[in-house]
Design a protein around this motif. Structure first.
Motif, PDB file in Angstrom:
ATOM      1  N   ILE A  88       0.627  -1.251   0.184  1.00  0.00           N
ATOM      2  CA  ILE A  88       0.040  -0.165  -0.167  1.00  0.00           C
ATOM      3  C   ILE A  88       0.895   1.448  -0.029  1.00  0.00           C
ATOM      4  CG2 ILE A  88      -1.698   1.530   1.278  1.00  0.00           C
ATOM      5  CD1 ILE A  88      -2.826  -1.377   2.427  1.00  0.00           C
ATOM      6  N   ARG A  89       1.851   1.323   0.756  1.00  0.00           N
ATOM      7  CA  ARG A  89       2.882   2.363   0.975  1.00  0.00           C
ATOM      8  C   ARG A  89       3.578   2.734  -0.568  1.00  0.00           C
ATOM      9  NH1 ARG A  89       4.862   0.059   5.768  1.00  0.00           N
ATOM     10  NH2 ARG A  89       6.888  -0.496   4.436  1.00  0.00           N
ATOM     11  N   ARG A  90       3.990   1.668  -1.167  1.00  0.00           N
ATOM     12  CA  ARG A  90       4.591   1.625  -2.418  1.00  0.00           C
ATOM     13  C   ARG A  90       3.833   2.331  -3.451  1.00  0.00           C
ATOM     14  NH1 ARG A  90       5.540  -1.412  -6.832  1.00  0.00           N
ATOM     15  NH2 ARG A  90       4.130  -3.114  -5.895  1.00  0.00           N
ATOM     16  N   ILE A  91       2.596   1.761  -3.483  1.00  0.00           N
ATOM     17  CA  ILE A  91       1.792   2.193  -4.579  1.00  0.00           C
ATOM     18  C   ILE A  91       1.120   3.806  -4.261  1.00  0.00           C
ATOM     19  CG2 ILE A  91      -0.642   1.909  -5.645  1.00  0.00           C
ATOM     20  CD1 ILE A  91       1.567  -0.003  -6.442  1.00  0.00           C
ATOM     21  N   ALA A  92       1.056   3.909  -2.887  1.00  0.00           N
ATOM     22  CA  ALA A  92       0.512   5.322  -2.841  1.00  0.00           C
ATOM     23  C   ALA A  92       1.571   6.355  -2.829  1.00  0.00           C
ATOM     24  CB  ALA A  92       0.228   5.321  -1.123  1.00  0.00           C
ATOM     25  N   ASN A  93       2.905   5.964  -2.598  1.00  0.00           N
ATOM     26  CA  ASN A  93       4.195   6.887  -3.069  1.00  0.00           C
ATOM     27  C   ASN A  93       4.002   7.224  -4.541  1.00  0.00           C
ATOM     28  OD1 ASN A  93       4.886   6.999  -0.528  1.00  0.00           O
ATOM     29  ND2 ASN A  93       6.105   5.550  -0.493  1.00  0.00           N
ATOM     30  N   THR A  94       3.495   6.454  -5.315  1.00  0.00           N
ATOM     31  CA  THR A  94       3.576   6.900  -6.763  1.00  0.00           C
ATOM     32  C   THR A  94       2.430   7.591  -7.341  1.00  0.00           C
ATOM     33  OG1 THR A  94       2.415   4.670  -7.445  1.00  0.00           O
ATOM     34  CG2 THR A  94       4.664   4.777  -6.988  1.00  0.00           C
ATOM     35  N   ILE A  95       1.294   7.958  -6.246  1.00  0.00           N
ATOM     36  CA  ILE A  95       0.056   8.524  -6.708  1.00  0.00           C
ATOM     37  C   ILE A  95       0.030   9.760  -5.923  1.00  0.00           C
ATOM     38  CG2 ILE A  95      -2.439   8.239  -6.847  1.00  0.00           C
ATOM     39  CD1 ILE A  95      -2.228   5.229  -7.148  1.00  0.00           C
ATOM     40  N   LYS A  96      -0.165  10.959  -6.574  1.00  0.00           N
ATOM     41  CA  LYS A  96      -0.273  12.262  -6.022  1.00  0.00           C
ATOM     42  C   LYS A  96      -1.909  12.632  -6.384  1.00  0.00           C
ATOM     43  CE  LYS A  96       4.213  12.180  -4.747  1.00  0.00           C
ATOM     44  NZ  LYS A  96       4.416  12.024  -3.495  1.00  0.00           N
ATOM     45  N   GLY A  97      -2.510  13.152  -5.120  1.00  0.00           N
ATOM     46  CA  GLY A  97      -3.756  13.977  -5.302  1.00  0.00           C
ATOM     47  C   GLY A  97      -4.823  12.703  -5.114  1.00  0.00           C
ATOM     48  N   ILE A  98      -4.756  11.673  -5.043  1.00  0.00           N
ATOM     49  CA  ILE A  98      -5.684  10.613  -5.146  1.00  0.00           C
ATOM     50  C   ILE A  98      -5.375   9.866  -3.831  1.00  0.00           C
ATOM     51  CG2 ILE A  98      -7.122   8.505  -6.001  1.00  0.00           C
ATOM     52  CD1 ILE A  98      -6.372   9.650  -8.752  1.00  0.00           C
ATOM     53  N   ASP A  99      -6.253   9.831  -2.651  1.00  0.00           N
ATOM     54  CA  ASP A  99      -6.264   8.949  -1.420  1.00  0.00           C
ATOM     55  C   ASP A  99      -6.744   7.478  -2.047  1.00  0.00           C
ATOM     56  OD1 ASP A  99      -5.138  10.694  -0.214  1.00  0.00           O
ATOM     57  OD2 ASP A  99      -6.979  11.695   0.368  1.00  0.00           O
ATOM     58  N   ILE A 100      -5.936   6.360  -1.405  1.00  0.00           N
ATOM     59  CA  ILE A 100      -6.197   5.097  -1.828  1.00  0.00           C
ATOM     60  C   ILE A 100      -7.461   4.737  -0.707  1.00  0.00           C
ATOM     61  CG2 ILE A 100      -5.741   2.656  -1.687  1.00  0.00           C
ATOM     62  CD1 ILE A 100      -2.996   3.610  -2.732  1.00  0.00           C
ATOM     63  N   PRO A 101      -8.622   4.346  -1.168  1.00  0.00           N
ATOM     64  CA  PRO A 101      -9.696   4.004  -0.051  1.00  0.00           C
ATOM     65  C   PRO A 101      -9.517   2.872   0.555  1.00  0.00           C
ATOM     66  CG  PRO A 101     -10.791   4.331  -2.358  1.00  0.00           C
ATOM     67  CD  PRO A 101      -9.171   4.234  -2.500  1.00  0.00           C
ATOM     68  N   PRO A 102      -9.757   2.591   2.101  1.00  0.00           N
ATOM     69  CA  PRO A 102      -9.741   1.644   2.658  1.00  0.00           C
ATOM     70  C   PRO A 102      -9.968   0.285   2.173  1.00  0.00           C
ATOM     71  CG  PRO A 102     -10.375   3.413   4.050  1.00  0.00           C
ATOM     72  CD  PRO A 102     -10.624   3.810   2.836  1.00  0.00           C
ATOM     73  N   ASP A 103     -11.314   0.503   1.592  1.00  0.00           N
ATOM     74  CA  ASP A 103     -11.612  -0.927   0.828  1.00  0.00           C
ATOM     75  C   ASP A 103     -11.206  -1.288  -0.482  1.00  0.00           C
ATOM     76  OD1 ASP A 103     -13.168   1.066  -0.425  1.00  0.00           O
ATOM     77  OD2 ASP A 103     -15.041   0.242   0.056  1.00  0.00           O
ATOM     78  N   PHE A 104     -10.300  -0.236  -1.070  1.00  0.00           N
ATOM     79  CA  PHE A 104      -9.728  -0.307  -2.406  1.00  0.00           C
ATOM     80  C   PHE A 104     -10.962  -0.215  -3.517  1.00  0.00           C
ATOM     81  CE2 PHE A 104      -7.197  -2.731   0.572  1.00  0.00           C
ATOM     82  CZ  PHE A 104      -5.892  -1.875   0.344  1.00  0.00           C
ATOM     83  N   SER A 105     -11.830   0.268  -3.135  1.00  0.00           N
ATOM     84  CA  SER A 105     -12.895   0.711  -4.280  1.00  0.00           C
ATOM     85  C   SER A 105     -12.484   1.718  -5.205  1.00  0.00           C
ATOM     86  CB  SER A 105     -14.165   0.919  -3.712  1.00  0.00           C
ATOM     87  OG  SER A 105     -14.066   2.369  -3.042  1.00  0.00           O
ATOM     88  N   PRO A 106     -12.579   1.746  -6.493  1.00  0.00           N
ATOM     89  CA  PRO A 106     -12.548   2.719  -7.414  1.00  0.00           C
ATOM     90  C   PRO A 106     -12.471   4.193  -6.932  1.00  0.00           C
ATOM     91  CG  PRO A 106     -13.218   1.128  -8.655  1.00  0.00           C
ATOM     92  CD  PRO A 106     -13.753   0.945  -7.037  1.00  0.00           C
ATOM     93  N   PRO A 107     -11.597   5.000  -6.664  1.00  0.00           N
ATOM     94  CA  PRO A 107     -11.867   6.356  -6.165  1.00  0.00           C
ATOM     95  C   PRO A 107     -12.359   7.481  -7.212  1.00  0.00           C
ATOM     96  CG  PRO A 107      -9.272   5.975  -6.447  1.00  0.00           C
ATOM     97  CD  PRO A 107     -10.030   4.641  -6.851  1.00  0.00           C
ATOM     98  N   GLU A 108     -13.013   8.248  -6.830  1.00  0.00           N
ATOM     99  CA  GLU A 108     -13.707   9.208  -7.591  1.00  0.00           C
ATOM    100  C   GLU A 108     -13.004  10.847  -7.383  1.00  0.00           C
ATOM    101  OE1 GLU A 108     -17.969   9.149  -7.353  1.00  0.00           O
ATOM    102  OE2 GLU A 108     -18.100   7.443  -8.831  1.00  0.00           O
ATOM    103  N   VAL A 109     -12.393  11.268  -8.226  1.00  0.00           N
ATOM    104  CA  VAL A 109     -11.819  12.483  -8.031  1.00  0.00           C
ATOM    105  C   VAL A 109     -12.791  13.761  -8.169  1.00  0.00           C
ATOM    106  CG1 VAL A 109      -9.607  13.846  -8.593  1.00  0.00           C
ATOM    107  CG2 VAL A 109      -9.707  11.331  -8.912  1.00  0.00           C
ATOM    108  N   ALA A 110     -12.524  14.427  -7.258  1.00  0.00           N
ATOM    109  CA  ALA A 110     -13.289  15.909  -7.209  1.00  0.00           C
ATOM    110  C   ALA A 110     -12.444  16.988  -8.108  1.00  0.00           C
ATOM    111  CB  ALA A 110     -13.717  16.287  -5.895  1.00  0.00           C
ATOM    112  N   ILE A 111     -12.877  17.332  -9.283  1.00  0.00           N
ATOM    113  CA  ILE A 111     -11.786  18.597  -9.720  1.00  0.00           C
ATOM    114  C   ILE A 111     -12.734  19.855  -9.850  1.00  0.00           C
ATOM    115  CG2 ILE A 111     -10.861  16.521 -11.377  1.00  0.00           C
ATOM    116  CD1 ILE A 111     -12.638  17.380 -13.786  1.00  0.00           C
ATOM    117  N   SER A 112     -11.815  20.590 -10.225  1.00  0.00           N
ATOM    118  CA  SER A 112     -12.141  22.049 -10.378  1.00  0.00           C
ATOM    119  C   SER A 112     -11.767  22.406 -11.645  1.00  0.00           C
ATOM    120  CB  SER A 112     -12.028  22.964  -9.280  1.00  0.00           C
ATOM    121  OG  SER A 112     -12.531  24.134  -9.375  1.00  0.00           O
TER     122      SER A 112
END
Length: 910
Positions: free
Chosen positions: A638-662
């Motif tokens: 989890i740490r390794r993948i999280a370090n390669t992703i900026k701006g998106i939090d990995i959900p605890p249940d690993f469901s596909p996250p939805e990004v709020a953009i502006s």
């Protein structure tokens, strides 16, 4: 401008001696006197000399020309400005003039150069020769050429004055230059070889050709300039701008005609919106019918009924119930606002590619991030299943399993394995893959070792015990630590008495040194050391101390007593030692037991520390297990993948996250591109050279933004973009500029945060500053003029009137207050601006429309170079006066806010 000084002409003092003209050159006379020094006799004779004239000039170096206006190849020269050329040398225009200095000096001296300006048809240039039509010579009367040149200084002490030569083309009748015409400007001699004016149309004399010293071309723009265009702007009545009529053919009035609803656009009239009346009520009833889902045709009993898809429900998914009172119900049940939302939805469909490109750019590598999160979820699920099924029980077996992992787990001081086993009797080789193959169950080694009961786990347990320390035991007797281990007692080195005694205990014992050992001393010692957690068998200790009765007490005696106390306190008494010897198959006699105890007691120095540090295997197992446990929320994967992703939090249940953009996009541009009439209804009715005061319409904007965001989110989901369906990606309509933050700001709050019970356009739905009672209902000034197309850098602002002079400023007044102190004025620049057509522009101000009468609207001419106007032909004596009277001053046009407000509230037919 205050320090700008003009002088009629300038040339060297040498020309003051010139008295006449001969052969086109100035003639001067000097008196030459000769005196004989010895006799003192003298003789004087007049001496004539001539100065260089125009006939002697072959050309002009380009370097002497400092500036040309308009510049060569200009495509939008103003028709109201005179053409001029500036020279670096202040005397150049008069240096070769074949005329004596005028008297008085303020009379103009004609320059020897002339600047001819004519259209491309009027002037023809072939190499360095010019031919011109009579109209050109008629516009440039050399008899008046003394007015066309002057010297300019920036203050009396200016060390670098310049000379300027002006063409009078356009002064005749104030006609100016022709619009959208190609012109030629040429620098030519004004005198012929005989010192006579090169042309004189009154005498019907003109040259067949002229020598050209320098020339350039330019093109004029449309007629007029900033001053003429700004002065032509007039405040107009509203004429019904900002209001549109909607015909509803589904609902008929008493005359069987479609009812008409009045609605407003993004820019609305200052006149309040009227009540809908019966037409609106009937239209809402009809819309309510359409909002109901239409049932399908009758179907067989065993086939479930269906509903045909009806009108869209605006407000989903932000509102759970569109029937609840508030903005959602208003939006869906009022045909005017439903139409506004539908307009937003339609424009979003039309512009979907551009909008989606903006979203994709902002999302960046979100698709790759989602793929990584999906792969992570699949890998962790498999790892957790294996963890539940295959993790062995027991610390030793788990350490064998984790051995290879510990070699790859890094800490600040090395690998986990190296750090844990540093100084330990255990070797890291035990956890190698080779060792695991050797110790694997079922091999020949394990079957034929120790009667077939060999287990690698037992080997780890045995290998974890450090070797016995040498010495520390009498010859022929068991090792002290062996006895302790056999009885499950503390090892010798861990006994309190075997370690260095605490300083306070030493101080306590030293106070008895030198005293004669007797029962009193013995009792005081035994009672006192109980304060140091020494609870000893008094009989044993008293017997030991009794051996020294009558002798002087020493520290060594007391230390030996403390050690004997520790030994018996730990349980190493005669009986336990006897039993340990039997278990170790070393039978001990009573004397040998006493020797064993005496050996331990008589050693004064404590046992040296073991060179080995024993890791706690159970703790080591827990540390490693916690680090690699796939159920751990902070697992390495989890740490390794999280370090390669900026701006998106990995959900605890690993469901596909939805990004709020502006998305930084002003959506009024959609209306401009696809339906300008909704940006400003009736815009085509606005007369040329007009200004109308309007206001923004927060209700329309709110409804429009709901429609835009509804379609935008649906389209992004259709294209499988990970957009948060409850977010508001588009919050800008105007994209108003905040002068404090120096950034554009939204017009609405996120729709998901709108108060449900509030109506559309409520202040709580708007992005406003604290204390702003008008919110996004702002003043908008709409112009129909060529001014801003021609002068896009025009400064437009509202200024609050503070003084009586400000209150009395007449509208449309041209003033020159470039030096006016503005420190006490309150100016409000536009927070947004745009154009509907090239000549129809608007400016929005953060000012309550109800307070417009307290302001003046000001248009400031953009800064420009020094120019001279051709709209008037003043009667002057010289070029200095001509320059001062024709100079083009900065223009500022003021419109009275009260007049604008009154006109904006006036409806007249057109």
């Amino acid at each position: 401008m205050a320090d700008l000084l003009f002088y009629p002409w300038y040339r060297s003092n040498l020309y003051e001696t010139a008295t006449s003209v001969e052969s086109g050159r100035l003639k001067a006379t000097l008196t030459l006197s000769l005196t004989e020094t010895t006799s003192g006799r003298s003789n004087s004779q007049p001496l004539d000399y001539r100065l260089i004239g125009p006939r002697d000039i072959a050309g002009v170096q380009p370097g002497v020309i400092l500036h040309m206006a308009p510049a060569p190849l200009t495509r939008d020269a103003e028709t109201t400005k005179l053409v001029h050329v500036d020279f670096r040398e202040a005397d150049l225009p008069w240096r070769y003039t074949p005329e004596v200095n005028p008297t008085p000096p303020n009379t103009g001296l004609r320059p020897w150069l002339a600047l001819l300006v004519g259209t491309a048809e009027e002037i023809q240039i072939n190499k360095d020769t010019l031919t011109a039509q009579d109209a050109v010579y008629a516009e440039h009367r050399l008899a008046e050429s003394g007015q066309w040149a002057h010297v300019q200084k920036q203050g009396e002490d200016d060390p670098n004055p310049i000379a300027r030569l002006i063409s009078p083309r356009g002064l005749k009748d104030g006609a100016g230059l022709k619009p959208q015409t190609e012109y030629v400007a040429a620098l030519v001699p004004a005198f012929n070889d005989d010192g006579i004016a090169m042309w004189d149309m009154d005498a019907n004399r003109r040259p067949t050709a002229l020598k050209v010293f320098y020339s350039w071309r330019f093109w004029t723009a449309e007629k007029g300039d900033f001053e003429t265009l700004a002065a032509a702007i007039v405040p107009r009545p509203n004429l019904g701008l900002g209001r549109a009529s909607l015909f509803n053919p589904r609902v008929l009035d008493a005359e069987d005609k479609p009812v008409v609803l009045e609605t407003r656009g993004a820019i609305s009239s200052l006149i309040a919106e009227p009540e809908g009346g019966e037409a609106l009520s009937a239209s809402r009833t009809d819309l309510d019918f359409l909002n109901n889902a239409i049932p399908d045709e009758p179907r067989p009993p065993d086939v479930p009924a269906r509903e045909i898809i009806g009108l869209p429900g605006y407000g989903l998914p932000w509102l759970p119930d569109l029937e609840e009172e508030g903005w959602g119900k208003q939006l869906n049940e009022d045909p005017r606002y439903r139409g506004d939302a539908g307009l937003g939805l339609w424009t979003a469909i039309e512009a979907q590619e551009a909008l989606l490109n903006a979203a994709v750019v902002q999302l960046g590598s979100a698709g790759a991030a989602l793929q990584r999160i999906g792969n992570l979820a699949m890998g962790l699920n498999a790892a957790r299943r294996l963890w539940d099924r295959r993790l062995p029980i027991g610390d030793a077996r788990q350490l064998r399993l984790f051995g290879s992992t510990m070699r790859r787990m890094r800490t600040q001081s090395g690998t986990v394995l190296d750090t844990a086993l540093n100084g330990s009797v255990l070797s890291s080789a035990y956890f190698s893959s080779a060792a695991q193959r050797v110790f694997r169950h079922g091999t020949a080694r394990s079957r034929h070792t120790s009667g077939g009961h060999f287990r690698a786990d037992d080997l780890l347990t045995a290998a974890h015990k450090p070797p016995l320390q040498p010495l520390q035991t009498p010859a022929g007797l068991p090792h002290v630590d062996s006895v302790a281990n056999e009885q499950g007692l503390p090892v010798y080195g861990d006994l309190p008495g075997m370690r260095p005694l605490p300083p306070d205990l030493i101080d306590f014992l030293r106070q008895f040194e030198g005293r004669i050992m007797d029962n009193e001393v013995q009792s005081e010692v035994v009672e006192g050391w109980q304060n140091f957690d020494l609870d000893c068998n008094n009989d044993e200790v008293m017997t030991f101390l009794g051996q020294f009765s009558g002798q002087p007490a020493t520290l060594e005696i007391f230390i030996a007593a403390v050690r004997r106390c520790s030994i018996f306190q730990a349980g190493l008494n005669r009986d336990s030692i006897q039993r340990a010897g039997e278990s170790l198959q070393i039978p001990l006699t009573g004397m040998e037991v006493d020797d064993f105890i005496g050996f331990m007691v008589d050693i004064v120095l404590p046992q040296p520390p073991s060179p080995y540090t024993q890791p706690h295997l159970d703790q080591l197992v827990k540390i490693v297990q916690n680090a690699i446990n796939p159920y751990n929320p902070n697992a390495p994967a989890i740490r390794r993948i999280a370090n390669t992703i900026k701006g998106i939090d990995i959900p605890p249940d690993f469901s596909p996250p939805e990004v709020a953009i502006s998305v930084d996009y002003a959506t009024w541009m959609l209306l401009k591109e696809y339906d300008k009439e909704w940006l400003l209804p009736g815009v085509g009715q606005l007369q040329k050279d007009s200004i109308v005061a309007m206001e923004t319409n927060p209700v329309f904007i709110s409804a429009f933004m709901v429609g835009v965001n509804t379609q935008y989110i649906n389209e992004m989901h259709w294209r499988n973009l990970p957009i948060d369906r409850y977010s508001t990606p588009l919050m800008m309509f105007w994209g108003a500029f905040n002068y404090e933050t120096q950034q554009r700001e939204p017009d609405i709050q996120p729709i998901q945060e709108w108060e449900t019970i509030k109506p559309l356009g409520d202040l709580s739905h708007q992005w406003i500053k604290p204390g702003d009672v008008s919110g996004k209902r702002d003043v908008v000034m709409v112009f129909h003029t060529d001014l801003f197309r021609r002068y896009p850098s025009t400064v437009v602002y509202l200024t609050k009137r503070e003084t009586d002079a400000d209150l009395q400023a007449p509208p449309g007044l041209k003033i020159d207050d470039s030096n006016r102190d503005r420190s006490q004025r309150r100016d409000f620049g536009p927070i947004f601006q745009g154009s509907i057509e090239p000549d129809i522009v608007f400016f929005g101000f953060d000012v309550n429309p109800d307070e417009l009468a307290q302001y003046n609207l000001v248009l400031d001419e953009p800064p420009s170079e020094l120019r001279f106007r051709n709209s008037t032909n003043p009667v002057v004596n010289n070029g200095a006066e001509f320059g001062a009277l024709t100079i083009d001053h900065h223009t500022r046009v003021v419109f009275d806010g009260a007049e604008l407000a009154r006109k904006g509230l006036t409806v007249e037919s057109h």
